[in-house]
Design a protein around this motif. Structure first.
Motif, short mmCIF file in Angstrom:
data_model
loop_
_atom_site.label_atom_id
_atom_site.label_comp_id
_atom_site.label_asym_id
_atom_site.label_seq_id
_atom_site.Cartn_x
_atom_site.Cartn_y
_atom_site.Cartn_z
N ALA A 155 0.84 -1.21 0.00
CA ALA A 155 0.00 0.00 0.00
C ALA A 155 0.87 1.26 0.00
CB ALA A 155 -0.94 0.00 1.21
N SER A 156 1.91 1.27 0.82
CA SER A 156 2.79 2.44 0.89
C SER A 156 3.52 2.66 -0.42
CB SER A 156 3.80 2.28 2.03
OG SER A 156 3.12 2.25 3.27
N LEU A 157 4.03 1.60 -1.01
CA LEU A 157 4.71 1.72 -2.31
C LEU A 157 3.75 2.25 -3.37
CD1 LEU A 157 6.79 -1.58 -2.24
CD2 LEU A 157 7.71 0.76 -2.19
N TRP A 158 2.53 1.75 -3.36
CA TRP A 158 1.52 2.20 -4.32
C TRP A 158 1.22 3.68 -4.13
CZ3 TRP A 158 -0.79 -0.48 -8.32
CH2 TRP A 158 -1.84 0.18 -8.96
N LEU A 159 0.94 4.07 -2.89
CA LEU A 159 0.58 5.47 -2.61
C LEU A 159 1.71 6.44 -2.94
CD1 LEU A 159 -1.33 5.07 0.76
CD2 LEU A 159 -2.30 5.65 -1.47
N ASN A 160 2.94 6.00 -2.75
CA ASN A 160 4.08 6.87 -3.00
C ASN A 160 4.52 6.88 -4.47
OD1 ASN A 160 4.22 7.72 -0.34
ND2 ASN A 160 5.47 5.96 0.24
N GLY A 161 3.81 6.11 -5.30
CA GLY A 161 4.13 6.08 -6.72
C GLY A 161 5.41 5.34 -7.04
N LEU A 163 5.75 2.08 -7.39
CA LEU A 163 5.51 0.95 -8.29
C LEU A 163 5.10 1.50 -9.66
CD1 LEU A 163 3.36 -1.30 -5.92
CD2 LEU A 163 5.80 -1.50 -6.42
N PRO A 164 5.73 1.02 -10.71
CA PRO A 164 5.36 1.52 -12.04
C PRO A 164 3.85 1.38 -12.30
CG PRO A 164 7.30 0.12 -12.19
CD PRO A 164 6.80 0.03 -10.78
N ALA A 170 -3.20 0.20 -13.84
CA ALA A 170 -3.27 -1.12 -13.22
C ALA A 170 -4.36 -1.16 -12.15
CB ALA A 170 -1.92 -1.49 -12.60
N ASP A 171 -4.92 -2.31 -11.95
CA ASP A 171 -5.93 -2.53 -10.92
C ASP A 171 -5.22 -2.88 -9.62
OD1 ASP A 171 -7.84 -3.63 -9.17
OD2 ASP A 171 -8.98 -4.55 -10.79
N VAL A 172 -5.27 -1.96 -8.65
CA VAL A 172 -4.55 -2.14 -7.39
C VAL A 172 -5.01 -3.40 -6.66
CG1 VAL A 172 -6.08 -0.65 -6.00
CG2 VAL A 172 -3.69 -0.97 -5.33
#
Length: 188
Positions: A155-161, A163-164, A170-172
């Protein structure tokens, strides 16, 4: 800076919390003042301090409310341990301001009874999901910590951008489920 709907003899607590959530969305949990919240909420500059005491009081209320919402989201997915992990990630994405405060106890009063009750409720659901993923009785706590770490880290990696995929279409939820399945060897 956005302004929340002005307060008109309604719920001061709600008006200030909504102002805090908007401020957190814009500048993080530390980048605002009680005076700014008062301006956003359309109340006197003393009103937030009178109601919450200080910034830690506001953030305590934000964290308590966040944990309540979080617990509800986890409970709705409780039958499926992968679903609980996906619900964790979905909550973070949909409620970023809460998420940015909830897991930072240095920001709020961690001994607040309302906050503790909500956090414990969420923790119970996470622990139950961890037990479903565990390969043996002695591994329950380690499995719960591993699942929590994976979901929170994702979640943190996703929110911070970071992850490409988070910068594209992409569907989280789909990606979170895939990651959890790989890590825990699950066949959905």
């Amino acid at each position: 800076m956005g302004k929340v709907e002005s307060y008109h003899h309604g719920n001061l607590r709600r008006a200030v919390l909504d102002a805090a959530l908007a401020a957190i969305e814009e500048s993080g949990p530390s980048g605002w003042s009680l005076r700014e919240l008062a301006r956003r909420a359309g109340v006197s500059h003393a009103a937030p301090a009178h109601h919450f005491g200080d910034k830690a009081g506001v953030l305590t209320a934000v964290a308590a409310e966040g944990f309540e919402l979080f617990a509800g989201a986890l409970e709705r997915a409780a039958g499926d341990p992968y679903g609980s992990g996906v619900a964790y990630v979905r909550f973070a994405v949909d409620h970023r301001a809460y998420f940015e405060v909830m897991f930072r106890p240095e920001l709020y009063r961690a001994d607040d009874p309302e906050l503790n009750a909500a956090r414990d409720r969420a923790g119970s659901v996470l622990a139950a999901s961890g037990r479903k993923l565990s390969r043996g009785e002695g591994e329950d706590r380690a499995t719960t910590l591993a699942a929590w770490s994976v979901a929170h880290g994702f979640a943190s990696l996703w929110l911070n951008g970071a992850l490409p995929e988070s910068r594209g279409q992409a569907d989280v939820e789909e990606l979170a489920r895939e990651v959890l399945s790989v890590v825990f060897g699950g066949a959905e």
